[in-house]
Motif scaffolding. Structure first.
Motif, mmCIF file in Angstrom:
data_model
loop_
_atom_site.group_PDB
_atom_site.id
_atom_site.type_symbol
_atom_site.label_atom_id
_atom_site.label_comp_id
_atom_site.label_asym_id
_atom_site.label_seq_id
_atom_site.Cartn_x
_atom_site.Cartn_y
_atom_site.Cartn_z
ATOM 1 N N UNK A 1 -8.453 -7.168 7.496
ATOM 2 C CA UNK A 1 -7.532 -6.021 7.456
ATOM 3 C C UNK A 1 -6.405 -6.235 6.449
ATOM 4 N N UNK A 2 -5.941 -7.467 6.341
ATOM 5 C CA UNK A 2 -4.810 -7.741 5.441
ATOM 6 C C UNK A 2 -5.149 -7.349 3.998
ATOM 7 N N UNK A 3 -6.369 -7.631 3.586
ATOM 8 C CA UNK A 3 -6.723 -7.296 2.201
ATOM 9 C C UNK A 3 -6.675 -5.776 1.981
ATOM 10 N N UNK A 4 -6.985 -5.011 3.032
ATOM 11 C CA UNK A 4 -6.900 -3.543 2.911
ATOM 12 C C UNK A 4 -5.433 -3.098 2.769
ATOM 13 N N UNK A 5 -4.565 -3.745 3.519
ATOM 14 C CA UNK A 5 -3.145 -3.364 3.463
ATOM 15 C C UNK A 5 -2.557 -3.722 2.093
ATOM 16 N N UNK A 6 -2.971 -4.893 1.609
ATOM 17 C CA UNK A 6 -2.450 -5.313 0.298
ATOM 18 C C UNK A 6 -2.966 -4.393 -0.798
ATOM 19 N N UNK A 7 -4.228 -3.977 -0.666
ATOM 20 C CA UNK A 7 -4.791 -3.053 -1.659
ATOM 21 C C UNK A 7 -4.032 -1.723 -1.650
ATOM 22 N N UNK A 8 -3.570 -1.318 -0.456
ATOM 23 C CA UNK A 8 -2.829 -0.049 -0.335
ATOM 24 C C UNK A 8 -1.384 -0.205 -0.792
ATOM 25 N N UNK A 9 -0.943 -1.446 -0.975
ATOM 26 C CA UNK A 9 0.419 -1.690 -1.464
ATOM 27 C C UNK A 9 1.498 -1.390 -0.445
ATOM 28 N N UNK A 10 1.175 -1.564 0.847
ATOM 29 C CA UNK A 10 2.188 -1.293 1.875
ATOM 30 C C UNK A 10 2.495 -2.572 2.655
#
Ligand code: NAD
Length: 411
Positions: free
Chosen positions: A164-173
């Motif tokens: 999940x963390x990689x998704x959040x980082x990709x979203x820049x939030x």
């Protein structure tokens, strides 16, 4: 004598029994200079006048007359997620922009009833479409939710973090994980009283587990007074949450055969200066954990049993009651008391310390405390949002604001 005095003097009067700690007084609530709020017990009838002032002054002090609203997404609307959503939604500086469910299961009805936009945990078109087939309006997949958010509170079951963390980082939030994830994955951990400052403007953090949060609430004030602290403790853990049918034991006491257990050392992720080890056992109950704690204070600590109690009484989110006087001698009565208070799900955000279970002998402090595992971390998540967003640098101001807004829901 703390709450026990008020409690016993109003026995039989339910309205007066519904007392709650409000972490600010009506006069010195939150001011631009960040006055540290005093901690008093107020009858519930006093809550509303106090709370209005807190909101007014907070807006004036920190947003120069303009309330900036932080957009919060909840990924995983289960035991912790649904509680964090409500605690966020009642704050005037943040809003819930959506919650996720993996599939159209029963928690969706609650989200709809509360007015939280429902999203699918995944971006897969078939999984999103399944919500409409079951009669729920789904606003899209996780990516769409993250695109609209400032911060996501990950309340997935644990060990899903790295993905999940990689998704959040990709979203820049910004992102907040829960105690089921490891500190090594997030690189930061959080408890309001321990390390709010270190978390200011960080990319992400982890609100430590219910047990670690509970330990921090009473140990950090002690450490701050003494300057050093060495702790041995045993976590007597509930086997499962009330809504959980898969875990156990149901007919045994199960020691955690990893020594020390992770709970004590986890305190050092938020307060490394505290030397602490723990053992843990799981017991067949669903409602609370109990901690049995032995803390060694340094020479010249200057404390007495009474002054330790006063220290905790002045600390946010700690409730002290006398078991013999109130009749609250087990976790069953603690939870009944919490249900009487009327918070949703019978939650008790505060750590419960039995006054008559505390004793300081020389440099050795003995005490018991009880933890409502489903709810003590909830206000911490709200404070963690303010820390990451950099909107409130004083942890005590954030705690006062968080708790006042939650209290206002149950006036
Ligand atoms: P839960 O099982 O009640 O809820 C988890 C939710 O996340 C469910 O709705 C599930 O469907 C959903 N989910 C499943 N896979 C997901 C994914 N990949 N991404 C996002 N969501 C997903 O779990 P919980 O008890 O709320 O625990 C959540 C976290 O909070 C864990 O890290 C846990 O260790 C921690 N925590 C739990 C408690 C407690 O007592 N329940 C206390 C403190 C901290």
């Amino acid at each position: 004598m703390f709450l026990s005095r008020a409690f016993s003097s109003c026995a039989g009067n339910l309205e007066l029994m519904l007392i709650e700690r409000v972490t600010t007084s009506s006069e010195d609530a939150i001011t631009p200079s960040g006055v540290v709020p005093s901690h008093q017990w107020f009858p519930s009838s006093l809550w509303s006048s106090t709370i209005g002032k807190v909101h007014l002054e907070y807006a004036g002090a920190h947003q120069t007359g303009r309330i900036v609203t932080i957009k919060v997404a909840i990924n995983g609307y289960g035991t912790i997620g649904k509680r964090v959503a409500d605690a966020v939604a009642c704050q005037d500086d943040m809003e819930i922009i959506g919650v996720t469910k993996t599939r159209p299961a029963f928690g969706c009805d609650l989200a709809v009833r509360k007015g939280y936009p429902l999203y699918c945990t995944f971006d897969d078109a078939d999984r999103i479409a399944a919500f409409a087939k079951a009669g729920y309006e789904c606003h899209g997949g996780l990516s769409e939710l993250l695109a609209a958010a400032d911060v996501v509170v990950d309340c997935s079951p644990g060990k899903m973090g790295a993905d999940n963390k990689s998704k959040y980082q990709a979203a820049g939030i910004k992102w907040i994980f829960q105690g089921g994830e490891k500190h090594a994955m997030t690189g930061m951990s959080y408890t309001s009283c321990a390390n709010h400052t270190e978390n200011l403007n960080a990319e992400g953090t982890r609100v430590v587990s219910c047990n670690t949060t509970g330990l921090s609430r009473t140990l950090v004030p002690l450490y701050n007074h003494c300057g050093s602290l060495s702790v041995e403790c045993t976590m007597i853990r509930r086997a499962a949450d009330p809504g959980d049918s898969k875990k156990g034991p149901i007919n045994a006491i199960k020691p955690v055969l990893k020594v020390p257990s992770h709970h004590g050392p986890d305190v050092m992720t938020v307060k490394p200066e505290i030397e602490i080890n723990s053992l843990a056992v799981a017991v067949p109950t669903t409602i609370m954990h109990v901690h049995s704690i032995v803390a060694t204070l340094p020479e010249g600590h200057g404390l007495t049993t009474e002054s330790v109690l006063e220290l905790w009484n002045a600390s946010p989110r700690v409730v002290i009651m006398n078991g013999a006087e109130t009749g609250i001698t087990t976790t069953a009565e603690v939870m009944e008391f919490a249900r009487d208070m009327g918070r949703t799900w019978g939650d008790l955000h505060e750590i419960f310390v039995w006054e008559d279970g505390v004793k300081l002998v020389g440099n050795t402090l003995y005490y018991f405390q009880a933890i409502h595992q489903e709810s003590d971390v909830i206000p911490e998540n709200v404070d963690a949002i303010r820390a990451l967003m950099g909107t409130e640098s004083d942890w005590k101001v954030s705690v006062a604001k968080t708790d006042a807004a939650i209290a206002a829901l149950f006036e």
